[in-house]
Design an enzyme around this catalytic site. Structure first.
Site, PDB file in Angstrom:
ATOM      1  N   LYS A  42      36.555   4.134  -3.097  1.00  0.00           N
ATOM      2  CA  LYS A  42      36.624   3.043  -3.819  1.00  0.00           C
ATOM      3  C   LYS A  42      36.096   3.031  -5.167  1.00  0.00           C
ATOM      4  O   LYS A  42      36.292   1.933  -6.068  1.00  0.00           O
ATOM      5  CB  LYS A  42      36.291   1.826  -2.772  1.00  0.00           C
ATOM      6  CG  LYS A  42      36.784   1.870  -1.540  1.00  0.00           C
ATOM      7  CD  LYS A  42      36.119   1.081  -0.548  1.00  0.00           C
ATOM      8  CE  LYS A  42      36.465   1.193   0.941  1.00  0.00           C
ATOM      9  NZ  LYS A  42      35.294   0.282   1.859  1.00  0.00           N
ATOM     10  N   ASP A  99      34.295   7.801 -10.259  1.00  0.00           N
ATOM     11  CA  ASP A  99      33.248   6.886 -10.759  1.00  0.00           C
ATOM     12  C   ASP A  99      31.799   7.611 -11.158  1.00  0.00           C
ATOM     13  O   ASP A  99      31.491   7.468 -12.036  1.00  0.00           O
ATOM     14  CB  ASP A  99      32.752   5.952  -9.643  1.00  0.00           C
ATOM     15  CG  ASP A  99      32.570   6.786  -8.433  1.00  0.00           C
ATOM     16  OD1 ASP A  99      32.568   7.779  -8.201  1.00  0.00           O
ATOM     17  OD2 ASP A  99      32.115   5.877  -7.279  1.00  0.00           O
ATOM     18  N   ASP A 102      28.435  14.113  -8.977  1.00  0.00           N
ATOM     19  CA  ASP A 102      26.958  14.297  -8.357  1.00  0.00           C
ATOM     20  C   ASP A 102      26.889  15.789  -7.831  1.00  0.00           C
ATOM     21  O   ASP A 102      26.836  16.480  -8.621  1.00  0.00           O
ATOM     22  CB  ASP A 102      26.769  13.205  -7.174  1.00  0.00           C
ATOM     23  CG  ASP A 102      25.352  13.163  -6.807  1.00  0.00           C
ATOM     24  OD1 ASP A 102      24.553  13.691  -7.456  1.00  0.00           O
ATOM     25  OD2 ASP A 102      25.253  12.854  -5.757  1.00  0.00           O
ATOM     26  N   LYS A 130      26.012  13.316 -13.046  1.00  0.00           N
ATOM     27  CA  LYS A 130      24.519  13.519 -12.524  1.00  0.00           C
ATOM     28  C   LYS A 130      24.539  15.163 -12.836  1.00  0.00           C
ATOM     29  O   LYS A 130      24.484  15.760 -11.561  1.00  0.00           O
ATOM     30  CB  LYS A 130      24.210  13.151 -11.408  1.00  0.00           C
ATOM     31  CG  LYS A 130      23.836  11.572 -10.939  1.00  0.00           C
ATOM     32  CD  LYS A 130      23.413  11.620  -9.692  1.00  0.00           C
ATOM     33  CE  LYS A 130      23.386  10.007  -9.230  1.00  0.00           C
ATOM     34  NZ  LYS A 130      22.965   9.966  -7.901  1.00  0.00           N
ATOM     35  N   VAL A 152      22.214   5.021  -8.344  1.00  0.00           N
ATOM     36  CA  VAL A 152      22.737   3.934  -9.059  1.00  0.00           C
ATOM     37  C   VAL A 152      23.907   3.050  -8.200  1.00  0.00           C
ATOM     38  O   VAL A 152      24.652   3.691  -7.456  1.00  0.00           O
ATOM     39  CB  VAL A 152      23.384   4.315 -10.442  1.00  0.00           C
ATOM     40  CG1 VAL A 152      22.078   5.204 -11.195  1.00  0.00           C
ATOM     41  CG2 VAL A 152      24.584   5.301 -10.272  1.00  0.00           C
ATOM     42  N   ASP A 158      28.633   1.796  -4.906  1.00  0.00           N
ATOM     43  CA  ASP A 158      28.223   1.269  -3.908  1.00  0.00           C
ATOM     44  C   ASP A 158      26.786   1.811  -3.247  1.00  0.00           C
ATOM     45  O   ASP A 158      26.748   2.915  -3.523  1.00  0.00           O
ATOM     46  CB  ASP A 158      28.937   0.997  -2.611  1.00  0.00           C
ATOM     47  CG  ASP A 158      29.225   2.256  -1.901  1.00  0.00           C
ATOM     48  OD1 ASP A 158      29.554   3.374  -2.448  1.00  0.00           O
ATOM     49  OD2 ASP A 158      29.056   2.429  -0.571  1.00  0.00           O
ATOM     50  N   ARG A 164      29.021  -3.196  -5.373  1.00  0.00           N
ATOM     51  CA  ARG A 164      30.244  -2.728  -6.131  1.00  0.00           C
ATOM     52  C   ARG A 164      30.587  -3.906  -7.411  1.00  0.00           C
ATOM     53  O   ARG A 164      31.252  -3.379  -8.321  1.00  0.00           O
ATOM     54  CB  ARG A 164      31.373  -2.413  -5.347  1.00  0.00           C
ATOM     55  CG  ARG A 164      31.302  -1.227  -4.335  1.00  0.00           C
ATOM     56  CD  ARG A 164      32.642  -1.106  -3.736  1.00  0.00           C
ATOM     57  NE  ARG A 164      32.764  -0.150  -2.671  1.00  0.00           N
ATOM     58  CZ  ARG A 164      32.564   1.102  -2.544  1.00  0.00           C
ATOM     59  NH1 ARG A 164      32.367   1.844  -3.809  1.00  0.00           N
ATOM     60  NH2 ARG A 164      32.660   1.920  -1.416  1.00  0.00           N
TER      61      ARG A 164
HETATM   62  P1  IMP Z   1      29.498  14.487  -4.951  1.00  0.00           P
HETATM   63  O1  IMP Z   1      30.550  14.711  -3.875  1.00  0.00           O
HETATM   64  O2  IMP Z   1      28.025  14.482  -4.469  1.00  0.00           O
HETATM   65  O3  IMP Z   1      29.871  14.683  -6.506  1.00  0.00           O
HETATM   66  O4  IMP Z   1      29.722  12.547  -4.646  1.00  0.00           O
HETATM   67  C1  IMP Z   1      30.734  11.977  -5.319  1.00  0.00           C
HETATM   68  C2  IMP Z   1      30.768  10.781  -4.763  1.00  0.00           C
HETATM   69  O5  IMP Z   1      29.311  10.407  -4.201  1.00  0.00           O
HETATM   70  C3  IMP Z   1      31.029   9.679  -5.759  1.00  0.00           C
HETATM   71  O6  IMP Z   1      32.321   9.296  -5.905  1.00  0.00           O
HETATM   72  C4  IMP Z   1      30.302   8.339  -5.111  1.00  0.00           C
HETATM   73  O7  IMP Z   1      31.181   7.553  -4.285  1.00  0.00           O
HETATM   74  C5  IMP Z   1      29.239   9.143  -4.479  1.00  0.00           C
HETATM   75  N1  IMP Z   1      27.714   8.846  -5.165  1.00  0.00           N
HETATM   76  C6  IMP Z   1      27.300  10.107  -5.885  1.00  0.00           C
HETATM   77  N2  IMP Z   1      26.101   9.587  -6.504  1.00  0.00           N
HETATM   78  C7  IMP Z   1      26.066   8.075  -6.177  1.00  0.00           C
HETATM   79  C8  IMP Z   1      25.216   7.318  -6.787  1.00  0.00           C
HETATM   80  O8  IMP Z   1      24.370   7.357  -7.477  1.00  0.00           O
HETATM   81  N3  IMP Z   1      25.521   5.967  -6.442  1.00  0.00           N
HETATM   82  C9  IMP Z   1      26.607   5.498  -5.615  1.00  0.00           C
HETATM   83  N4  IMP Z   1      27.493   6.326  -5.272  1.00  0.00           N
HETATM   84  C10 IMP Z   1      27.180   7.664  -5.602  1.00  0.00           C
HETATM   85 MG    MG Z   2      30.731   5.580  -2.540  1.00  0.00          MG
END
Ligand code: IMP
Ligand code: MG
Length: 180
Positions: A42, A99, A102, A130, A152, A158, A164
């Site tokens: 979302k 969004d 990470d 990030k 964040v 969220d 959100r």
């Molecule tokens: P990844 O798989 O670690 O790259 O994470 C991606 C997903 O984790 C994003 O689409 C977000 O929904 C969530 N996410 C990662 N970092 C943050 C943050 O700092 N705040 C909120 N959601 C995050």
């Molecule tokens: Mg999330």
């Protein structure tokens, strides 16, 4: 809500500027293509709504929902499809709208999943990046802003499904998620 924010990382104005720049760039790069924006729900819903209106060429949209985080602040590495795309992507130039990038685990899963459905091309547009948190080698083609390794919230992002609807993006006070 506001009292749970330690500091503002991106104001409404800064976000609007970044979205405008990304929209203009995508409009230029995809003017002779068959653009399909895929929003990853979302978190990217607010970004998607603004980005698509900053795009001045014809495009289609679709949505996908995956979970990797559960309710915590660290990635689990486990990605599950909760909602799949409505339409086939074969022949489309797909831009995945995220969004935040990470660890990269979520996006690398989504990329390989969509890749297997034979799109014409596939690129990534993320509002926030990030880069210091990456666990898999993946880079976005379009990045709104780089952010430090802090959790964040706001503008779609969220914590436990909250915050959100904040119109800006801020760093959550650690005591909020460190509560026993
Ligand atoms: P990844 O798989 O670690 O790259 O994470 C991606 C997903 O984790 C994003 O689409 C977000 O929904 C969530 N996410 C990662 N970092 C943050 C943050 O700092 N705040 C909120 N959601 C995050
Ligand atoms: Mg999330």
């Amino acid at each position: 809500m506001e009292q749970d924010i330690k500091k503002v990382l991106a104001s409404e104005e800064e976000i609007a500027q970044a979205v405008k720049r990304l929209g203009a760039q995508i409009s230029e790069d995809y003017k002779d293509k068959n653009l399909l924006l895929v929003s990853v729900l979302k978190g990217s819903v607010v970004f998607m709504a603004d980005l698509m209106r900053a795009i001045t060429i014809p495009c289609q949209i679709d949505f996908m929902s995956v979970s990797s985080y559960g309710s915590g602040v660290k990635t689990s590495g486990v990605v599950k499809i909760l909602l799949d795309l409505n339409n086939p992507v074969a022949g489309y130039d797909v831009v995945i709208v995220e969004d935040i990038l990470d660890s990269g685990l979520t996006l690398s899963y989504i990329i390989s999943n969509i890749q297997s459905r034979s799109p014409a091309s596939i690129k990534i547009c993320t509002l926030f990046d990030k880069p210091s948190c990456r666990q898999v080698p993946i880079e976005a083609d379009y990045v709104g802003m780089k952010v430090p390794d802090e959790f964040v919230v706001g503008y779609g992002l969220d914590y436990n499904e909250k915050y959100r609807n904040l119109p800006y993006v801020g760093v959550l006070k650690p005591e909020i998620y460190e509560k026993p």
